[in-house]
Design a protein around this motif. Structure first.
Motif, short mmCIF file in Angstrom:
data_model
loop_
_atom_site.label_atom_id
_atom_site.label_comp_id
_atom_site.label_asym_id
_atom_site.label_seq_id
_atom_site.Cartn_x
_atom_site.Cartn_y
_atom_site.Cartn_z
N ALA A 1 49.30 37.38 22.27
CA ALA A 1 48.53 36.42 23.09
C ALA A 1 48.25 36.94 24.49
O ALA A 1 47.49 36.32 25.23
CB ALA A 1 49.28 35.09 23.18
N ILE A 2 48.83 38.09 24.86
CA ILE A 2 48.74 38.56 26.24
C ILE A 2 47.32 38.88 26.68
O ILE A 2 46.97 38.76 27.86
CB ILE A 2 49.65 39.80 26.43
N ILE A 3 46.46 39.26 25.75
CA ILE A 3 45.10 39.68 26.09
C ILE A 3 44.28 38.52 26.67
O ILE A 3 43.26 38.74 27.31
CB ILE A 3 44.40 40.27 24.84
N VAL A 4 44.74 37.30 26.47
CA VAL A 4 44.04 36.12 27.02
C VAL A 4 43.98 36.18 28.54
O VAL A 4 43.08 35.60 29.16
CB VAL A 4 44.74 34.82 26.54
N TYR A 5 44.91 36.91 29.16
CA TYR A 5 44.89 37.04 30.62
C TYR A 5 43.66 37.79 31.13
O TYR A 5 43.36 37.75 32.32
CB TYR A 5 46.14 37.78 31.11
N SER A 6 42.99 38.50 30.25
CA SER A 6 41.79 39.22 30.67
C SER A 6 40.69 38.25 31.08
O SER A 6 40.44 37.26 30.39
CB SER A 6 41.27 40.11 29.53
N PRO A 7 40.02 38.50 32.21
CA PRO A 7 38.96 37.59 32.65
C PRO A 7 37.69 37.70 31.82
O PRO A 7 36.80 36.86 31.92
CB PRO A 7 38.70 38.04 34.10
N ASN A 8 37.59 38.74 30.98
CA ASN A 8 36.40 38.97 30.16
C ASN A 8 36.61 38.32 28.80
O ASN A 8 37.23 38.90 27.91
CB ASN A 8 36.15 40.47 30.03
N GLU A 9 36.06 37.13 28.62
CA GLU A 9 36.26 36.38 27.38
C GLU A 9 35.66 37.12 26.18
O GLU A 9 36.22 37.11 25.08
CB GLU A 9 35.64 34.99 27.50
N GLU A 10 34.51 37.75 26.39
CA GLU A 10 33.86 38.49 25.30
C GLU A 10 34.75 39.63 24.81
O GLU A 10 34.87 39.87 23.60
CB GLU A 10 32.52 39.04 25.77
N ALA A 11 35.40 40.35 25.74
CA ALA A 11 36.29 41.44 25.37
C ALA A 11 37.52 40.92 24.62
O ALA A 11 37.99 41.55 23.67
CB ALA A 11 36.73 42.21 26.62
N VAL A 12 38.02 39.76 25.03
CA VAL A 12 39.16 39.15 24.35
C VAL A 12 38.82 38.86 22.89
O VAL A 12 39.57 39.21 21.97
CB VAL A 12 39.60 37.85 25.06
N LEU A 13 37.69 38.23 22.66
CA LEU A 13 37.27 37.89 21.30
C LEU A 13 37.02 39.14 20.47
O LEU A 13 37.32 39.18 19.27
CB LEU A 13 36.02 37.00 21.34
N ARG A 14 36.47 40.17 21.10
CA ARG A 14 36.20 41.43 20.39
C ARG A 14 37.51 42.07 19.94
O ARG A 14 37.59 42.61 18.83
CB ARG A 14 35.43 42.36 21.32
N ILE A 15 38.52 42.02 20.77
CA ILE A 15 39.82 42.60 20.40
C ILE A 15 40.46 41.81 19.27
O ILE A 15 41.05 42.39 18.34
CB ILE A 15 40.73 42.66 21.64
N TYR A 16 40.35 40.49 19.30
CA TYR A 16 40.90 39.68 18.21
C TYR A 16 40.15 39.92 16.91
O TYR A 16 40.74 39.95 15.83
CB TYR A 16 40.89 38.20 18.58
#
Length: 383
Positions: free
Chosen positions: A360-375
């Motif tokens: 869940a740590i990637i949620v801290y990223s301010p780039n929501e698009e990058a978060v979804l891409r990683i998931y």
């Protein structure tokens, strides 16, 4: 925010030297520190200076009022907290571009999301201790404006800060050496290790992501966040203690936490402590049942998530962590005594806790698009 600016670092170092040279003057921690805090803010941003001058003055009056008012105390208490939460929430909406205004400054939000917690802690103190809740106006202003912890904590407790303010400046050579080394370590983390982790993250994230790449990015981002925030905390603790105030630890070996409950007592410890102290005090005056503790755990983690940002990702992050901690409460597994279990069992629990956090740590990223891409890459999804 301030510690990547060498002029700011040198200014704080200069203030430490001034405090050391004036140590025989009992009022140096009050008057000189307040003058430094205000001078720094006015040089950094006049908008920030005038905002905090008014904000701190109004909240000091609220603190004094709440400590002496006898009628409708609970209503006043809740109302004053609601006003502060409403202010920071409104500024969040400006930060999200939902509202716009020429007076708005992102620096207001950066400082306020931490300082509002200190204001609320002072209001709690005034409410529960009534007329015994006393603070000199200079100490209150220094508490809110204390520069080493101004933008990212650690979160100072009102009672502890007021106790430190009454003590003369007593930093000796041994303490100075320890804290200067702490500051150097923090700068190394923030300048060298954060740069390394962020560069590696950006390089890997540019390519196609499959499960192993996404998991690798989560681990690298975890290291990035740790070096960044623990580095800031090291610098804040070092400078705070050099200025004569015992700034609390924010990271207490979080990677050796065998449960998520213990992890949140060790990672950003002052934030977790703040929410536990204030939510449990308000909603559960007596020892809570397992179900009450579980419910409050979900509430606390959701609030911590929304405190980080008003987004559905942070909401889900809070629910995710809250449900795991609630489950630990219901199963009676909130702690693991290292002396009573085998090393294999203990470290397996630590590894499981880190896995839960990493996912869940990637949620801290301010780039929501990058978060979804990683998931999507983690789940090997084509869309």
């Amino acid at each position: 925010m301030f510690y990547l600016n060498m002029n700011a670092v040198l200014a704080m170092l200069g203030m430490v030297i001034v405090l050391a040279l004036t140590r025989k003057w009992r009022g140096n921690k009050r008057l000189l520190l307040l003058a430094f805090n205000l001078s720094f803010l006015v040089v950094f941003s006049s908008k920030l200076f005038f905002f905090y001058l008014g904000y701190t003055a109004l909240n000091y009056l609220a603190f004094r009022f709440l400590s002496v008012v006898t009628r409708a105390r609970l209503a006043w208490f809740i109302g004053l907290i609601a006003l502060n939460i409403g202010l920071v929430s409104s500024l969040r909406l400006f930060d999200m571009k939902i509202f716009t205004g020429t007076w708005y400054d992102a620096a207001l939000v950066i400082g306020l999301i931490y300082n509002v917690l200190k204001v609320i802690d002072a209001l709690y103190f005034a409410y529960f201790f009534k007329q015994d809740a006393k603070a000199h106006v200079l100490d209150y202003f220094n508490y809110i404006l204390f520069l080493p912890t101004f933008t990212s904590g650690p979160i100072l407790k009102f009672r502890d800060f007021m106790a430190d303010a009454k003590q003369p400046y007593q930093v000796d050579a041994a303490q100075a050496e320890v804290n200067i080394k702490r500051i150097i370590l923090g700068l190394f983390k923030r300048v060298v290790l954060v740069t390394w982790a962020s560069t590696l993250f950006d390089y890997v994230s540019e390519g196609e992501l499959q499960t192993h790449e996404s998991l690798f990015l989560m681990i690298v981002f975890y290291a990035w966040i740790y070096f960044d925030f623990s580095g800031y905390s090291d610098i804040a603790v070092g400078f705070g203690r050099l200025m004569g105030y015992n700034v609390p630890e924010n990271f207490k070996k979080p990677f050796s936490s065998p449960t998520l409950t213990q992890y949140w007592r060790n990672w950003h410890a002052t934030l977790g402590d703040w929410f536990r102290d204030h939510i449990f005090i308000f909603f559960s005056r007596q020892t809570p049942t397992k179900w009450t503790a579980a419910g409050l755990s979900v509430l606390i983690m959701v609030l911590i998530g929304l405190w980080h940002g008003f987004s559905w990702l942070y909401l889900l992050w809070g629910i995710y962590h809250g449900l795991f901690i609630a489950l630990e409460n219901l199963l009676g597994r909130t702690t693991v005594n290292k002396r009573k279990v085998s090393k294999t069992h203990f470290y397996a629990r630590c590894a499981l806790t880190q896995l839960i956090v990493t996912l869940a740590i990637i949620v801290y990223s301010p780039n929501e698009e990058a978060v979804l891409r990683i998931y999507r890459g983690l789940l090997n999804l084509p869309w």
